[in-house]
Write a protein that holds these residues in place. Sequence first.
Motif, PDB file in Angstrom:
ATOM      1  N   VAL A 177       4.069 -17.185   2.680  1.00 34.43           N
ATOM      2  CA  VAL A 177       3.614 -16.710   1.366  1.00 34.43           C
ATOM      3  C   VAL A 177       3.013 -15.317   1.485  1.00 34.43           C
ATOM      4  O   VAL A 177       3.299 -14.413   0.686  1.00 34.43           O
ATOM      5  N   ASN A 178       2.186 -15.106   2.515  1.00 37.23           N
ATOM      6  CA  ASN A 178       1.540 -13.809   2.700  1.00 37.23           C
ATOM      7  C   ASN A 178       2.555 -12.716   3.028  1.00 37.23           C
ATOM      8  O   ASN A 178       2.378 -11.550   2.662  1.00 37.23           O
ATOM      9  N   TRP A 179       3.624 -13.094   3.683  1.00 35.91           N
ATOM     10  CA  TRP A 179       4.650 -12.142   4.096  1.00 35.91           C
ATOM     11  C   TRP A 179       5.592 -11.767   2.949  1.00 35.91           C
ATOM     12  O   TRP A 179       5.924 -10.596   2.747  1.00 35.91           O
ATOM     13  N   LEU A 180       5.990 -12.760   2.159  1.00 35.40           N
ATOM     14  CA  LEU A 180       7.036 -12.533   1.169  1.00 35.40           C
ATOM     15  C   LEU A 180       6.513 -12.204  -0.227  1.00 35.40           C
ATOM     16  O   LEU A 180       7.202 -11.532  -1.005  1.00 35.40           O
ATOM     17  N   ILE A 181       5.340 -12.679  -0.575  1.00 39.76           N
ATOM     18  CA  ILE A 181       4.816 -12.509  -1.930  1.00 39.76           C
ATOM     19  C   ILE A 181       3.693 -11.484  -1.927  1.00 39.76           C
ATOM     20  O   ILE A 181       2.642 -11.714  -1.322  1.00 39.76           O
ATOM     21  N   PHE A 182       3.901 -10.370  -2.592  1.00 40.22           N
ATOM     22  CA  PHE A 182       2.910  -9.286  -2.644  1.00 40.22           C
ATOM     23  C   PHE A 182       2.314  -9.023  -1.264  1.00 40.22           C
ATOM     24  O   PHE A 182       1.108  -9.182  -1.067  1.00 40.22           O
ATOM     25  N   PRO A 183       3.140  -8.638  -0.285  1.00 41.10           N
ATOM     26  CA  PRO A 183       2.590  -8.363   1.050  1.00 41.10           C
ATOM     27  C   PRO A 183       1.537  -7.272   0.975  1.00 41.10           C
ATOM     28  O   PRO A 183       1.646  -6.346   0.168  1.00 41.10           O
ATOM     29  N   PRO A 184       0.487  -7.375   1.794  1.00 41.18           N
ATOM     30  CA  PRO A 184      -0.614  -6.402   1.718  1.00 41.18           C
ATOM     31  C   PRO A 184      -0.121  -4.972   1.936  1.00 41.18           C
ATOM     32  O   PRO A 184       0.567  -4.683   2.909  1.00 41.18           O
ATOM     33  N   LYS A 185      -0.478  -4.071   1.024  1.00 37.79           N
ATOM     34  CA  LYS A 185      -0.174  -2.652   1.144  1.00 37.79           C
ATOM     35  C   LYS A 185      -1.477  -1.884   0.938  1.00 37.79           C
ATOM     36  O   LYS A 185      -1.998  -1.815  -0.177  1.00 37.79           O
ATOM     37  N   TYR A 186      -1.987  -1.322   2.018  1.00 40.78           N
ATOM     38  CA  TYR A 186      -3.307  -0.700   1.960  1.00 40.78           C
ATOM     39  C   TYR A 186      -3.251   0.818   1.826  1.00 40.78           C
ATOM     40  O   TYR A 186      -4.292   1.465   1.709  1.00 40.78           O
ATOM     41  N   ASP A 187      -2.042   1.391   1.825  1.00 43.31           N
ATOM     42  CA  ASP A 187      -1.937   2.844   1.760  1.00 43.31           C
ATOM     43  C   ASP A 187      -2.614   3.411   0.512  1.00 43.31           C
ATOM     44  O   ASP A 187      -3.378   4.366   0.577  1.00 43.31           O
ATOM     45  N   ARG A 188      -2.286   2.823  -0.624  1.00 42.49           N
ATOM     46  CA  ARG A 188      -2.798   3.354  -1.890  1.00 42.49           C
ATOM     47  C   ARG A 188      -4.319   3.246  -1.962  1.00 42.49           C
ATOM     48  O   ARG A 188      -5.013   4.206  -2.323  1.00 42.49           O
ATOM     49  N   THR A 189      -4.851   2.071  -1.604  1.00 44.39           N
ATOM     50  CA  THR A 189      -6.301   1.892  -1.613  1.00 44.39           C
ATOM     51  C   THR A 189      -6.957   2.829  -0.622  1.00 44.39           C
ATOM     52  O   THR A 189      -8.017   3.414  -0.885  1.00 44.39           O
ATOM     53  N   PHE A 190      -6.333   2.987   0.543  1.00 44.39           N
ATOM     54  CA  PHE A 190      -6.856   3.863   1.590  1.00 44.39           C
ATOM     55  C   PHE A 190      -7.046   5.277   1.064  1.00 44.39           C
ATOM     56  O   PHE A 190      -8.122   5.878   1.200  1.00 44.39           O
ATOM     57  N   PHE A 191      -6.007   5.841   0.473  1.00 49.82           N
ATOM     58  CA  PHE A 191      -6.085   7.209  -0.013  1.00 49.82           C
ATOM     59  C   PHE A 191      -7.028   7.329  -1.203  1.00 49.82           C
ATOM     60  O   PHE A 191      -7.682   8.361  -1.384  1.00 49.82           O
ATOM     61  N   SER A 192      -7.080   6.310  -2.014  1.00 46.51           N
ATOM     62  CA  SER A 192      -8.005   6.336  -3.140  1.00 46.51           C
ATOM     63  C   SER A 192      -9.449   6.415  -2.653  1.00 46.51           C
ATOM     64  O   SER A 192     -10.250   7.215  -3.156  1.00 46.51           O
ATOM     65  N   VAL A 193      -9.785   5.589  -1.659  1.00 47.35           N
ATOM     66  CA  VAL A 193     -11.138   5.609  -1.088  1.00 47.35           C
ATOM     67  C   VAL A 193     -11.415   6.949  -0.426  1.00 47.35           C
ATOM     68  O   VAL A 193     -12.477   7.560  -0.625  1.00 47.35           O
TER      69      VAL A 193
END
Length: 365
Positions: A139-155
Amino acid sequence: MKIGARVLKTGLAITLSIYIANFILPTGYGTLAAIGASLSTKPSIKTSFETLVSRIISNIIGGIIAVAMMYALNTSPITIGITCVVTIAVLNALNMSNVIPLSVVNITVIMLGKTENYYSYALIRILETTIGVVVAFIVNWLIFPPKYDRTFFSVLESTTLEVLMLLRAALRKNTEFSTLNTDLQWARARIDKFKELFQLLRQEWLFTPKQRIATSRKLVVYREMGRATSLAIELLDALHRNSQVYNDFPLEMRSRFRRRIETLMSAHEQILLKFYGKVGIDEVNYMSMKLEHRDEYIQMFFDHVRTDTGIDTESFIRGGNSIIEILAASIHYEEQLNRLNHIVRLYKKRHDHEEIPFQHYDETN
C-alpha cells in the motif's frame, strides 16, 4: 485535525490486511495482521522495505523461541515473560531492536493461544503478521508513495526568505529582542525539519544506477543550500546575542558591515534563483571583495576591538569576543555562499537537463 496520506494509507492497509487474513486463514484471524499493518507504514519506501524484511525475520525468530519454550516449560505468565526477554535479547544482538514491539505482541498471542498443536498455531500467527506487514508495504509503495521533494523545497525556501528578512531588520536595528528570540526558535525548528526531510530524500527507493547517481548529485546541492541557510541563522543569532555591541559600532563601520551582509543576502537569493533557472549560470560573481578592500575591512574590526571595548581586562575580552564573533559568523556565511555558488554553477553546466522537482514561485500558489 489533519488527516494526511500516511494516515489514510495506514487505515487502508489495516482494512485490506484483515480481509486478506480472513480469506487465506481460518475464520477469526486478522488481529495480528491489523497490528502488523498499523506498525509498518513508514515515511519512506526504502524504510518500509527494510521494516518488511526485519519484521518477517523477527517474527520467525520469535515464533521459534515461543514454540520451543512452550514445549520445554509449558505456558504460564512466567514462561511468556521469559520468552519475551530471550527474544528481545536475541533481536538486540542482531541489531533489530526497532521491530521488537511487534515480535513481543506476536509471542504473547501465540503463547496465550488455547491449542495443543503449537506448531500449526504458531505458523498461522506468523503468517497472519506477515500478511499485515506485506500489505502495509505494498500500500505504501503503490498508493500515493511518499514524495518529499516539494515539501523539502517549500521548507527550505520559506525558511531562507524569512531568515533573510529578519537579518535585514536586525542589521537596521528594527527588531525587538524578545520577538527575535521567538523567531530564532522557529528558524531552528525549521532547520531541524529540513534535516529530517533531507534524510528522507536520501532514503528514496531508486531502482537504477542512473537514478541513484542523479539523486546523489542533487543531494549535494541540497545539503549546501541547507548549510547556507543554517549559517545565515547563526549570523542572525550572533547579531541578536551581541546586539548591544553591534549597536555600539561606529556609524561608518556599521554602515559598511550592513552593506556587506546585504550584498551576501542578495547573492544568496540569486544563487537559489540560479538553481531554479531564473538567473544565468555564470552570474552572481559580485560577492568577493578585492584583496586590499578585504584586508581593510577585516582590519576595521580588529582596530575597533583594540580601541572601543573598555579599559578593564574583563570588558576588553567580553566586548572583543563579541565583535570577533559577529565578524566570524559573517565570514562563515560568505564562505558557504561562495561554495554553494560554485556547486550550483557546476551542476547547472553539467546536469541542467535533470528535472528539478520544485520550481520557484510555483504558479499553483
